[in-house]
Enzyme design. Structure first.
Site, short mmCIF file in Angstrom:
data_model
loop_
_atom_site.label_atom_id
_atom_site.label_comp_id
_atom_site.label_asym_id
_atom_site.label_seq_id
_atom_site.Cartn_x
_atom_site.Cartn_y
_atom_site.Cartn_z
N SER A 1 115.34 29.98 78.30
CA SER A 1 115.04 31.27 77.67
C SER A 1 114.14 32.16 78.52
O SER A 1 114.12 33.38 78.32
CB SER A 1 114.38 31.04 76.31
OG SER A 1 113.20 30.25 76.46
N ASP B 1 104.26 34.38 71.92
CA ASP B 1 103.70 33.06 72.21
C ASP B 1 103.27 33.04 73.68
O ASP B 1 103.30 34.06 74.36
CB ASP B 1 104.70 31.94 71.90
CG ASP B 1 106.05 32.14 72.59
OD1 ASP B 1 106.04 32.54 73.78
OD2 ASP B 1 107.10 31.91 71.97
N HIS C 1 107.06 33.04 76.28
CA HIS C 1 108.11 34.05 76.37
C HIS C 1 107.51 35.46 76.50
O HIS C 1 106.60 35.82 75.77
CB HIS C 1 109.01 34.00 75.13
CG HIS C 1 109.66 32.67 74.96
ND1 HIS C 1 109.14 31.70 74.12
CD2 HIS C 1 110.78 32.14 75.52
CE1 HIS C 1 109.93 30.62 74.16
NE2 HIS C 1 110.92 30.87 75.00
#
Length: 507
Positions: free
Chosen positions: A285, A471, A474
């Site tokens: 991601s 967070d 990311h």
């Protein structure tokens, strides 16, 4: 006896016919004319392989000619002027090969305006077509030299070619992508004019490539031309499309002349442009695209730093994946099917490899880069052999190479964690193992973990905090773009990786 003599005569006759036929075929091959191109980098850039996306029209002229009737040899060399092309012996190489019926396409001028004598190039010629000379002690060659006019050097090539029975064709230099008030400046009072005058004086074909191509570019407009036929970073050397355009103009103009080369032109040519290279992104991601504005991987904004007229950026990264699950779920095999020779494959994992090995989400890999294995029961019907992080990385590297593509290993992105006021690094785990894998497999390695962490430290905690609204792992689009720009700068500054010509930093 008579029958025997008849058979002998028949055999001899057939042999003579076959020999005559073979001779005709051989003769046909021998007299097949060759089209030679002589000139500078706008005729042949570099090695003629499109390095950096730059091409010369001599690399495409052959597609407009019937290869069963003529051969094509591109003998142009970047950086040369009409003078240095001959001083270096390049014209002698062509001249020595010329035979009756060959063609010589001539285009010089871009470099003739340089200094006549210096320690850098010493390639300039005297302006015009006269017989003026200048005697120098060449600072580069250390030899005494008599320098002539541009026209004198062009005329020498013309006369030499004619003496061999070859057919010279002179072109004015292609225009530069240098616009003024919506127009492309011509060279019809300098090198274009002088090229034309030499052609007229020697009764040879002249093609005003400069004016014809400038007019064509103007019909498109500067916005469409820049980025399609030329690149913003270079106003002199065309892209493949620009070089093909120049070649098509030359051949179209030839049709309007009485030059015999027009008899060897093909009709309705569809030019084969070089295939764009692909940059595949393989990862998790922190690289992947996302619809969530707070979890944007750097691969999403990365294309804005690439010259997409030359390369495609194909983002195959998937959120939540580790080296193990990217392979187990078939994502790697699906991506690999698309790899072609000459492509680049960026591989970056580590954030999810520290997860559970034998519990849902079943994405953890064994630590290190060794050959250790562990059998895991995913459910009552599926067992899986789990390998180390390095084992999976090596597998992907080797299979990328098998496809003829170039693997590039990247260490994982740093998190927004600041132990001892320094951005956390994983120099003892995934960053270390990624480097060890790259070294062991002899592939390129980019330590994204370290170079981005250093950039974060320069920005400071408060600014970096804005990159991570959700967070510590990311980034948002701003943070992703920052990371992508850091990686792009690394690629731009690396001659070895081979992507610097495809990167646009817009600085």
């Amino acid at each position: 006896m008579k029958k025997s003599k008849f058979l002998v005569l028949s055999c001899l006759s057939a042999l003579l016919i076959n020999c005559k036929s073979a001779t005709n075929i051989a003769t046909s091959e021998i007299i097949k004319p060759t089209v030679y191109t002589v000139g500078d980098s706008t005729v042949k850039n570099g090695r003629g392989d499109g390095s950096g996306g730059l091409w010369g029209w001599g690399d495409f002229i052959g597609q407009f000619l019937d290869s069963t009737k003529v051969s094509v040899e591109n003998h142009a060399l970047g950086g040369t002027s009409s003078r240095t092309y001959q001083n270096l012996g390049l014209w002698d190489t062509v001249n020595n090969k010329l035979k009756t019926g060959d063609y010589v396409l001539i285009q010089f001028g871009h470099n003739d305006n340089g200094s006549i004598n210096d320690t850098i190039r010493a390639r300039g010629t005297i302006k015009g077509i006269g017989d003026e000379t200048e005697e120098i002690d060449n600072m580069i060659t250390k030899k005494h030299e008599i320098v002539h006019s541009y026209g004198w050097y062009i005329e020498k090539i013309v006369k030499d070619a004619k003496a061999k029975g070859a057919i010279p064709i002179i072109m004015s230099p292609i225009p530069r992508n240098d616009w003024k008030e919506g127009k492309v400046p011509r060279n019809n009072t300098s090198y274009g004019l002088w090229a034309k005058q030499i052609a007229e004086r020697n009764n040879v074909t002249f093609i005003d490539l400069n004016d014809k191509m400038a007019s064509k570019l103007e019909s498109f407009g500067e916005e469409k031309v820049t980025g399609t036929y030329f690149y913003k970073r270079d106003h002199t050397h065309p892209s493949a499309r620009g070089a093909a355009m120049a070649a098509s103009i030359i051949t179209n103009e030839l049709k309007e002349t009485n030059n015999s080369l027009k008899n060897h032109l093909l009709s309705n040519v569809e030019v084969n442009l070089p295939r764009k290279k692909n940059i595949f992104l393989i990862g998790d991601s922190t690289m992947a695209s996302s619809n969530n504005p707070n979890t944007i991987g750097w691969g999403m904004p990365f294309p804005q730093f690439c010259d997409t007229t030359q390369v495609n950026v194909v983002n195959k990264a998937r959120g939540g994946r580790s080296t193990r699950t990217f392979n187990f779920e078939g994502l790697w095999d699906a991506a690999k099917k698309e790899f072609q020779p000459g492509d680049f494959v960026f591989i970056q994992f580590g954030h999810n490899d520290a997860g559970n090995i034998d519990k849902a989400k079943y994405r953890g890999s064994l630590k290190g880069i060794g050959n250790e294995m562990q059998t895991v029961a995913r459910d009552s019907s599926i067992t899986e052999t789990v390998h180390t992080y390095g084992w999976y990385m090596k597998k992907m590297i080797r299979e990328t190479k098998e496809k003829g593509a170039t693997p590039i290993i990247l260490s994982l992105t740093p998190r927004n964690e600041w132990p001892n006021n320094m951005v956390e690094r994983r120099t003892e785990t995934y960053a270390k193992w990624a480097k060890e894998v790259a070294v062991s497999e002899d592939v390129f390695y980019i330590d994204v973990n370290d170079i981005v962490a250093k950039a974060y430290e320069t920005l400071g905690k408060d600014k970096v905090k804005d990159f991570f609204p959700q967070d510590h792992t990311h980034t948002n689009l701003e943070g992703a773009t920052f990371t992508a720009s850091i990686i792009a700068k690394k690629l731009k500054n690396s001659k070895e990786i081979g992507l610097r010509g495809f990167i646009n930093l817009n600085e």
